[in-house]
Motif scaffolding. Structure first.
Motif, PDB file in Angstrom:
ATOM      1  N   LEU A  52       9.987 -17.274 -11.872  1.00 34.53           N
ATOM      2  CA  LEU A  52      10.264 -15.874 -11.958  1.00 34.53           C
ATOM      3  C   LEU A  52       8.852 -15.018 -11.872  1.00 34.53           C
ATOM      4  N   LEU A  53       7.883 -15.185 -12.617  1.00 40.44           N
ATOM      5  CA  LEU A  53       6.717 -14.700 -12.601  1.00 40.44           C
ATOM      6  C   LEU A  53       5.633 -15.061 -11.718  1.00 40.44           C
ATOM      7  N   ARG A  54       5.729 -15.837 -10.740  1.00 39.26           N
ATOM      8  CA  ARG A  54       4.693 -16.315  -9.721  1.00 39.26           C
ATOM      9  C   ARG A  54       4.866 -15.101  -8.550  1.00 39.26           C
ATOM     10  N   ARG A  55       3.664 -14.484  -8.303  1.00 39.27           N
ATOM     11  CA  ARG A  55       3.717 -13.765  -7.304  1.00 39.27           C
ATOM     12  C   ARG A  55       3.956 -14.477  -5.943  1.00 39.27           C
ATOM     13  N   GLY A  56       4.558 -13.609  -5.124  1.00 40.82           N
ATOM     14  CA  GLY A  56       5.037 -14.078  -3.746  1.00 40.82           C
ATOM     15  C   GLY A  56       5.655 -13.172  -2.780  1.00 40.82           C
ATOM     16  N   PRO A  57       5.406 -13.315  -1.402  1.00 43.79           N
ATOM     17  CA  PRO A  57       5.769 -12.326  -0.589  1.00 43.79           C
ATOM     18  C   PRO A  57       7.327 -12.029  -0.296  1.00 43.79           C
ATOM     19  N   ASP A  58       7.920 -11.613  -1.289  1.00 43.63           N
ATOM     20  CA  ASP A  58       9.612 -11.612  -1.290  1.00 43.63           C
ATOM     21  C   ASP A  58       9.991 -10.200  -1.906  1.00 43.63           C
ATOM     22  N   HIS A  59       9.194  -9.322  -2.022  1.00 42.19           N
ATOM     23  CA  HIS A  59       9.706  -7.932  -2.278  1.00 42.19           C
ATOM     24  C   HIS A  59      10.273  -7.351  -1.273  1.00 42.19           C
ATOM     25  N   LEU A  60      10.841  -5.972  -1.491  1.00 46.04           N
ATOM     26  CA  LEU A  60      11.395  -5.246  -0.514  1.00 46.04           C
ATOM     27  C   LEU A  60      10.650  -4.889   0.700  1.00 46.04           C
ATOM     28  N   ALA A  61       9.316  -4.509   0.478  1.00 49.80           N
ATOM     29  CA  ALA A  61       8.613  -4.021   1.601  1.00 49.80           C
ATOM     30  C   ALA A  61       7.985  -5.274   2.389  1.00 49.80           C
ATOM     31  N   HIS A  62       7.865  -6.535   1.904  1.00 52.17           N
ATOM     32  CA  HIS A  62       7.575  -7.728   2.494  1.00 52.17           C
ATOM     33  C   HIS A  62       8.810  -8.308   3.665  1.00 52.17           C
ATOM     34  N   ARG A  63       9.960  -8.057   2.874  1.00 52.51           N
ATOM     35  CA  ARG A  63      11.024  -8.440   3.802  1.00 52.51           C
ATOM     36  C   ARG A  63      11.391  -7.571   4.994  1.00 52.51           C
ATOM     37  N   MET A  64      11.280  -6.359   4.537  1.00 51.99           N
ATOM     38  CA  MET A  64      11.498  -5.195   5.638  1.00 51.99           C
ATOM     39  C   MET A  64      10.600  -5.277   6.789  1.00 51.99           C
TER      40      MET A  64
ATOM     41  N   ARG B  86       9.555  -8.089   8.061  1.00 52.90           N
ATOM     42  CA  ARG B  86      10.280  -9.291   9.085  1.00 52.90           C
ATOM     43  C   ARG B  86      10.996  -8.464  10.273  1.00 52.90           C
ATOM     44  N   PHE B  87      11.477  -7.382   9.850  1.00 54.42           N
ATOM     45  CA  PHE B  87      12.221  -6.605  10.745  1.00 54.42           C
ATOM     46  C   PHE B  87      11.435  -5.977  11.769  1.00 54.42           C
ATOM     47  N   GLY B  88      10.162  -5.997  11.746  1.00 56.14           N
ATOM     48  CA  GLY B  88       9.127  -5.500  12.842  1.00 56.14           C
ATOM     49  C   GLY B  88       8.731  -4.079  12.215  1.00 56.14           C
ATOM     50  N   LEU B  89       9.087  -3.751  11.072  1.00 59.27           N
ATOM     51  CA  LEU B  89       8.446  -2.380  10.500  1.00 59.27           C
ATOM     52  C   LEU B  89       6.953  -2.758  10.098  1.00 59.27           C
ATOM     53  N   THR B  90       6.173  -1.638  10.678  1.00 60.04           N
ATOM     54  CA  THR B  90       4.832  -1.708  10.093  1.00 60.04           C
ATOM     55  C   THR B  90       4.859  -1.244   8.432  1.00 60.04           C
ATOM     56  N   PRO B  91       3.605  -1.699   7.891  1.00 55.47           N
ATOM     57  CA  PRO B  91       3.554  -1.251   6.393  1.00 55.47           C
ATOM     58  C   PRO B  91       3.671   0.372   6.204  1.00 55.47           C
ATOM     59  N   PRO B  92       3.084   0.923   6.980  1.00 57.61           N
ATOM     60  CA  PRO B  92       3.428   2.396   6.380  1.00 57.61           C
ATOM     61  C   PRO B  92       4.996   2.719   6.938  1.00 57.61           C
ATOM     62  N   GLY B  93       5.389   2.260   7.858  1.00 64.10           N
ATOM     63  CA  GLY B  93       6.840   2.409   8.163  1.00 64.10           C
ATOM     64  C   GLY B  93       7.883   2.163   7.064  1.00 64.10           C
ATOM     65  N   ALA B  94       7.498   0.692   6.571  1.00 61.18           N
ATOM     66  CA  ALA B  94       8.411   0.144   5.522  1.00 61.18           C
ATOM     67  C   ALA B  94       8.340   1.246   4.182  1.00 61.18           C
ATOM     68  N   VAL B  95       6.899   1.760   3.926  1.00 66.23           N
ATOM     69  CA  VAL B  95       6.801   2.748   2.570  1.00 66.23           C
ATOM     70  C   VAL B  95       7.908   4.081   2.931  1.00 66.23           C
ATOM     71  N   VAL B  96       7.532   4.059   4.245  1.00 67.57           N
ATOM     72  CA  VAL B  96       8.524   5.736   4.455  1.00 67.57           C
ATOM     73  C   VAL B  96       9.789   5.520   4.342  1.00 67.57           C
TER      74      VAL B  96
ATOM     75  N   ASP C 199       0.878  -1.133   0.054  1.00 65.39           N
ATOM     76  CA  ASP C 199      -0.111  -0.106  -0.043  1.00 65.39           C
ATOM     77  C   ASP C 199       0.982   1.467   0.126  1.00 65.39           C
ATOM     78  N   GLY C 200       0.655   2.199  -1.047  1.00 65.68           N
ATOM     79  CA  GLY C 200       1.006   3.389  -1.060  1.00 65.68           C
ATOM     80  C   GLY C 200       2.732   3.367  -1.539  1.00 65.68           C
TER      81      GLY C 200
END
Length: 339
Positions: free
Chosen positions: A250-262, A264-274, A141-142
């Motif tokens: 390569l073309l199959r969707r999955g939770p392995d993008h930047l925000a998804h992995r970030m 895992r460090f405890g960031l909230t969804p808005p925090g990862a986007v910021v 999101d965002g």
């Protein structure tokens, strides 16, 4: 100047209103992203594309802010790519069709007289890759909107430095339209860009940067182009490496993008986007400074090194397997119902 402010304000307000109006029709028509726990309507890109083209056309039609032949052709090609993306949102086109269509559109806008044959081929490749990379950024999101706004402002500054007034106005209008869309796309999102909006964003921004760097030496141009698209490029490289190493399609969707992995460090969804937005601002600023001559090309190496370091760190971050995640969610729902 006054027209630019008025056009940007109109684009922001019109996009905010239109995105809100398109939410219910998208839900009723089933144009939604089903990857999430709740359906997310995907016609936000239609609002961004429609308003950007409308406001830009009004400036061209009235003669107040003419785009120029090359920029007008760029906008038409971007709108065609957006239309292809809309078809993909509704009927789920294969990825190879999106790649082929984007490549054809890119080949029609590159200024070969200034780039040369080799530079033109590289430019087409970059536009296609950047368009697909921005489509990948729409996983959170965002995120695509935030990175898109920052990049549009940077590309607009570069265009203004080159006295490309029509392109600078177009980018300012587009940035305002994306900002209006973000009012509904910030977590928790009420509407998404979809392939229509994300492909349009990547295509318009990457093509604009190619326009501003046409005629410059290849080395400095690569540095500026990379800096202006570093976050999208880093996300694409991370996903490709992770899936190759994990022997996943390569073309199959999955939770392995930047925000998804970030997250895992405890960031909230808005925090990862910021945080990713701050990274995008830093690299875009470097790109603008390199283009305007305020700093040397070596600064781009620092931006590239930072992006590479982030990719290597996040690559070691474990992510749940898509199938395992889906089965876990189903099991959890069954337990809730049985309880």
């Amino acid at each position: 100047m006054l027209y630019g402010i008025a056009a940007a304000t109109a684009a922001l307000l019109l996009t905010a209103v239109l995105a809100a109006l398109l939410r219910v029709p998208a839900l009723r028509a089933g144009v939604v992203d089903r990857r999430r726990q709740r359906p997310l309507p995907l016609l936000g890109g239609v609002a961004v594309v429609g308003v950007t083209c409308l406001v830009a056309w009004m400036g061209e039609y009235t003669g107040i802010a003419p785009l120029g032949e090359g920029v007008g052709r760029l906008l038409v090609a971007a709108a065609a790519v957006a239309a292809l993306g809309l078809v993909a949102d509704v009927w789920r086109l294969r990825a190879r069709v999106l790649v082929a269509g984007t490549a054809v559109a890119a080949a029609c806008v590159v200024p070969y007289d200034e780039t040369g044959a080799v530079g033109g081929v590289l430019a087409v490749g970059w536009i296609v890759l950047a368009s697909l990379a921005f489509k990948g950024l729409d996983h959170a999101d965002g995120l695509a909107g935030t990175v898109g706004v920052i990049t549009a402002f940077g590309a607009g500054l570069v265009a203004a430095a080159e006295v490309m007034d029509g392109l600078a106005v177009l980018l300012s209008v587009f940035a305002a339209a994306l900002t209006g869309f973000l009012m509904h796309n910030w977590h928790p999102a009420r509407i998404g860009l979809g392939a229509c909006g994300s492909l349009f964003t990547g295509f318009l921004l990457s093509s604009a940067v190619v326009f501003t760097r046409a005629g410059y030496a290849l080395g400095p141009s690569v540095a500026v182009v990379f800096c202006l698209g570093a976050v999208a490029a880093a996300d694409a490289v991370l996903v490709v490496l992770a899936r190759l190493l994990g022997r996943r399609p390569l073309l199959r969707r999955g939770p392995d993008h930047l925000a998804h992995r970030m997250r895992r460090f405890g960031l909230t969804p808005p925090g990862a986007v910021v945080l990713l937005g701050a990274g995008s601002f830093s690299t875009v600023l470097v790109g603008v400074l390199v283009h305007t001559g305020w700093t040397g090309e070596g600064a781009a190496l620092w931006a590239g090194g930072g992006a590479l370091f982030a990719v290597l760190v996040l690559l070691r971050t474990p992510v749940p397997h898509p199938r395992r995640t889906a089965s876990t969610q189903v099991s959890a729902r069954l337990r809730v119902r049985s309880g």
